[in-house]
Structures are given as C-alpha cells and as structure tokens.
Design a protein around this motif. Sequence first.
Motif, short mmCIF file in Angstrom:
data_model
loop_
_atom_site.label_atom_id
_atom_site.label_comp_id
_atom_site.label_asym_id
_atom_site.label_seq_id
_atom_site.Cartn_x
_atom_site.Cartn_y
_atom_site.Cartn_z
N GLN A 129 0.87 -1.24 0.04
CA GLN A 129 0.05 -0.06 -0.19
C GLN A 129 0.81 1.13 -0.08
N SER A 130 1.90 1.11 0.69
CA SER A 130 2.92 2.32 0.53
C SER A 130 3.49 2.70 -0.57
N ILE A 131 3.64 1.42 -1.41
CA ILE A 131 4.18 1.60 -2.74
C ILE A 131 3.02 2.27 -3.62
N LYS A 132 1.99 1.70 -3.62
CA LYS A 132 0.84 2.43 -4.31
C LYS A 132 0.50 3.73 -4.06
N ARG A 133 0.67 4.20 -2.89
CA ARG A 133 0.51 5.72 -2.44
C ARG A 133 1.46 6.52 -3.02
N ALA A 134 2.74 5.95 -3.40
CA ALA A 134 3.89 7.00 -3.90
C ALA A 134 3.54 7.45 -5.29
N ARG A 135 4.10 8.66 -5.48
CA ARG A 135 4.21 9.20 -6.94
C ARG A 135 5.10 8.70 -7.70
N VAL A 136 6.40 8.41 -7.06
CA VAL A 136 7.28 7.40 -7.72
C VAL A 136 7.89 6.39 -6.82
N PHE A 137 8.51 5.38 -7.59
CA PHE A 137 9.06 4.15 -6.58
C PHE A 137 10.43 4.21 -7.40
N TYR A 138 11.45 3.92 -6.14
CA TYR A 138 13.01 3.84 -6.57
C TYR A 138 13.41 2.64 -5.91
N THR A 139 14.36 2.08 -6.84
CA THR A 139 14.89 0.84 -6.55
C THR A 139 16.22 0.65 -7.08
N ASP A 140 17.32 -0.03 -6.35
CA ASP A 140 18.43 -0.41 -6.96
C ASP A 140 18.20 -2.01 -7.27
N PHE A 141 17.20 -2.48 -7.15
CA PHE A 141 16.87 -3.87 -7.43
C PHE A 141 17.38 -4.85 -6.51
N LEU A 142 17.62 -4.43 -5.36
CA LEU A 142 18.23 -5.40 -4.37
C LEU A 142 17.32 -4.99 -2.93
N LYS A 144 16.40 -8.84 -4.78
CA LYS A 144 15.96 -8.95 -6.08
C LYS A 144 14.24 -9.18 -5.77
N GLU A 145 13.78 -10.28 -5.51
CA GLU A 145 12.30 -10.61 -5.27
C GLU A 145 11.73 -9.43 -4.63
N ALA A 146 11.99 -8.80 -3.56
CA ALA A 146 11.16 -7.69 -3.32
C ALA A 146 11.18 -6.72 -4.32
N ALA A 147 12.13 -6.33 -4.56
CA ALA A 147 12.29 -5.29 -5.50
C ALA A 147 11.50 -5.35 -6.86
N LEU A 148 11.54 -6.50 -7.46
CA LEU A 148 10.51 -6.96 -8.46
C LEU A 148 9.08 -7.01 -8.01
N MET A 149 8.59 -7.31 -7.08
CA MET A 149 7.31 -7.35 -6.91
C MET A 149 6.87 -5.88 -6.54
N ALA A 150 7.71 -5.20 -5.84
CA ALA A 150 7.30 -3.51 -5.70
C ALA A 150 7.31 -2.77 -7.03
N LEU A 151 8.24 -3.24 -8.07
CA LEU A 151 8.21 -2.46 -9.24
C LEU A 151 6.88 -2.83 -9.97
N LYS A 152 6.62 -4.27 -9.87
CA LYS A 152 5.29 -4.41 -10.67
C LYS A 152 3.93 -3.87 -10.00
#
Length: 313
Positions: A129-142, A144-152
């Motif tokens: 929910q925090s990710i969906k409420r953000a205007r921008v999502f930033y990651t360095d892909f680490l 991996k599994e957590a970052a990929l789900m968050a990107l999607k």
Amino acid sequence: MEKIIDVCGLGTLAMDVLMKVDMLPKEDGFCLVRSNSKQPGGSGTNVIVQLSRLTAKCGYIGAVGDDDLGKEVLKSLEAEKVSTADMIIKEGKTTLHTEIVIDDAGRKFIMLNMGDAFLELSAEEINIQSIKRARVFYTDFLPKEAALMALKAAKEADAKTVFNMQAGLETMEGLKVTKNEILDALQYVDVFAPCREGLYGLTGTTNLEECAGFLRHYCKGILLFTLGKEGSVAYDEQGKAYYASIYPVDAIDTTGAGDSYIGAFLYQYCLKNETIQESMEFAALCAGYTCTGIGARHTPTLEEAINMKANIR
C-alpha cells in the motif's frame, strides 16, 4: 489511489564504520588505530536522503538487524525526515555495513560485511500500500524478489518507476541477480539509470549509442547514463540524446556524487515535471556540491542548490 508520498524507495542501506590508522598494515603487520566513527551510507538510502533534502516526502523499505548498526540506520533516516514505518527489523540479525580503514595519507581499503538481514527481506514483508500511494518508486533492485514485486505494484498503481543499477554486473551476479533478470525487469521501468560499469556489462559495449540501442529492446522509458568526469547522457523514448557536463568545483571527495545526481534528477524530472535537459543540469549541480565535502551525505538542501546555481550564473 491517492498519492500521499512523493517517493518510496526500496534497496541498499548500510552503516559505514570508519577506522583511522597511522598506516595501512602489510601482511602480518601492525598499525595504530587513531579513531573510530560511524557514518550512514548505502546508495539507496543516499538517493532518498538527497530527495528528502530537496523537500520531497519520502519513505524507505529495507531490512536491518536489531543490532546497534541497524538502530543507527533507522535513526539516520528519521533525522532526514524519511519515514521508516515500513522498514523491517530482523531479530538477532546483523545489519549490512562496511568497515573502512583509512591511513594518514588518505589511502584506504574497504571491507563489506553483508550481514544476514538485508538480503532476507522477502516480497511478502513489503507494505504494498505504501508503494501504491507513492508518486515515484525507486529501487536499485536489491533484494531482487522484493524489488521486482514492488516494481510491478508501482507500475500497476501508475507510479513513475526508477531502477538505478548502482553496481556492476559481476557484483549483481554475486548477489544472485542475473543479467536476464535485470533485463526482464526493465519492462516495468520508466527511468533506467545504470552506473558505467553496469551499463557496459549489460550491453557488452562501451559505445553509448549501441548501449542505448541494446537497452531499448527492453526498456521503453528514459535511459540515463552517468559517466563520472565525462558528465551524463540521457536518451528519451524517441531516442533523442541529451548531454550534461559536470559542474566545475574544487572536489574534495567524490563519494556519493552519483547518488546525489540520481536523487536530484528524480526530484526535478519526476516530481517537478522539468525537462530532461534541465533535470540533468540540476542533478549535475547537486552532484558537484556533494564533491565539495567529505562523505556520501554531503548533499545540498533545495536552498543550497538554488544558491549554488545562482552563484555559478
């Protein structure tokens, strides 16, 4: 869904443990320890801190141990007005940190201690929910599994997504992230910003036009390449190239300049809707400011960046 956070970050974090010595010891040798200190680090948190100092409302997601280093990481983020509500604290685990030994001549070596907390952040532990409420999502892909789900999740929520590949391909592979996994993730990315080593490793070439051509098969968004003293190059969705030089400053320490650059670019481009060119130039200015002091967190506030820009002109 209402966007109540400017930027939500998920990625690397660290505490730097600095040890100043009289000389770097040779094999089986000794040195005299002069002092010990700690500084917050980690490229992901450095980027978010720069954004916060430019007045962006930010939160961060990552895993730390319940050790003193983990407490220091959380404290340092909170001091920068970055929300730690979604940080995961692993009981009995060790926080990722570096041990940096520096001699009187400024020479150093760095020992990376991954600990056993950071890479254990699972996709299930993320507050989507925090990710969906953000205007921008930033990651360095680490990790991996957590970052990929968050990107999607961010993409589904119409957030701008940013992947800043801060490490070379060999290092990423050592952290169990393959080249194909990186390339596959780019379909969810609006801004891809690899470091020079990572860029060349992914594409197999040092020719920037060829790099952009290769990556365009995977990423439809902005391609942003930072090149150290050579400045930066970006390619928009239509393939148009933009160039920005570094700002001339009397550099003392270049540590964290790339993190400052990315944070400042995202502030201008993703949050303030400035042009790619203007955003690159502002980012170069902030990176230049970072080089005028010691440490990765010597980054400007918005007022300091504006004053620096006025003085240069």
